[in-house]
Design a protein around this motif. Sequence first.
Motif, PDB file in Angstrom:
ATOM      1  N   PRO A 159       0.802  -1.234   0.000  1.00 15.58           N
ATOM      2  CA  PRO A 159       0.000   0.000   0.000  1.00 15.58           C
ATOM      3  C   PRO A 159       0.833   1.280   0.000  1.00 15.58           C
ATOM      4  CG  PRO A 159      -0.981  -1.606   1.468  1.00 15.58           C
ATOM      5  CD  PRO A 159       0.332  -2.189   1.030  1.00 15.58           C
ATOM      6  N   ALA A 160       1.916   1.298   0.740  1.00 12.09           N
ATOM      7  CA  ALA A 160       2.746   2.512   0.840  1.00 12.09           C
ATOM      8  C   ALA A 160       3.381   2.891  -0.492  1.00 12.09           C
ATOM      9  CB  ALA A 160       3.823   2.319   1.895  1.00 12.09           C
ATOM     10  N   LEU A 176      -6.758   6.888   1.959  1.00 13.62           N
ATOM     11  CA  LEU A 176      -5.959   7.213   3.139  1.00 13.62           C
ATOM     12  C   LEU A 176      -5.998   6.076   4.157  1.00 13.62           C
ATOM     13  CD1 LEU A 176      -6.944  10.959   3.688  1.00 13.62           C
ATOM     14  CD2 LEU A 176      -4.742  10.091   2.879  1.00 13.62           C
ATOM     15  N   GLY A 179      -3.580   3.505   3.551  1.00 12.22           N
ATOM     16  CA  GLY A 179      -2.175   3.868   3.707  1.00 12.22           C
ATOM     17  C   GLY A 179      -1.515   4.287   2.414  1.00 12.22           C
ATOM     18  N   THR A 181      -0.954   7.231  -0.878  1.00 14.70           N
ATOM     19  CA  THR A 181      -0.948   8.646  -1.233  1.00 14.70           C
ATOM     20  C   THR A 181      -2.155   8.934  -2.115  1.00 14.70           C
ATOM     21  OG1 THR A 181       1.468   8.707  -1.141  1.00 14.70           O
ATOM     22  CG2 THR A 181       0.378  10.484  -2.338  1.00 14.70           C
TER      23      THR A 181
END
Length: 223
Positions: A159-160, A176, A179, A181
């Motif tokens: 996810p990041a 959000l 996780g 952007t």
Amino acid sequence: MPLPYQLIIFDCDGVLVDSERITNTVFVKMLNELGLPLKLEDMFEQFVGHSMEQCMSKITAMLGQEPPAEFLADYRLRTKAALENELVVVVGIPEVLAQLTLPYCVASSGDHEKMRTTLGVTGLWSKFEGRIFSVTDVNAPKPAPDVFLHAAATMGFAPADCVVVEDTPTGVRAALAAGMTVLAYAALTPAQRLRDAGAHIIFGDMLELPALLAGGKPDRIAS
């Protein structure tokens, strides 16, 4: 310099295809026929970004009873006809997709049947085939993160490392929560509502997207 993301996840309605006004014009007309005195702007305030199940629950609460049994089937028939006659791609999307070097996919609150119609009518189906994820694939709709997490896991990315392109507060909150952007496209939704939802970057021209993707991860939400 390497790009800061590994996967781009697009919402569908309002981001890839200019469908929101079309479907919500049909929707508000049908709600008016049920006796609910709503206007088109009410649709964007209360319904856009939500799953059909969530919308039907809202309608039931407004009516004080469930809508007629044929309501949903009639809505799907009427929106399909309207989309086939009127739908166009969001301005700038073909140029953006032609420039992308990263993997990308679509994750929507719409069902697969609707996306077959919208992506098919606009000529985008071949661009996303095999990488199309729907709220119907997961347990909880946006603003839960499920559909975005499902898309990332299926595509094989953390996810990041994902960036989401959304256009509704509900979608922003879902991304959000996953996780990820969030780059928020402010076309039909006021920028302030997207800002209040926590979008990292807000933009108003889809042709800005490639530069935003290459610009590095923002360290705070939009101000």
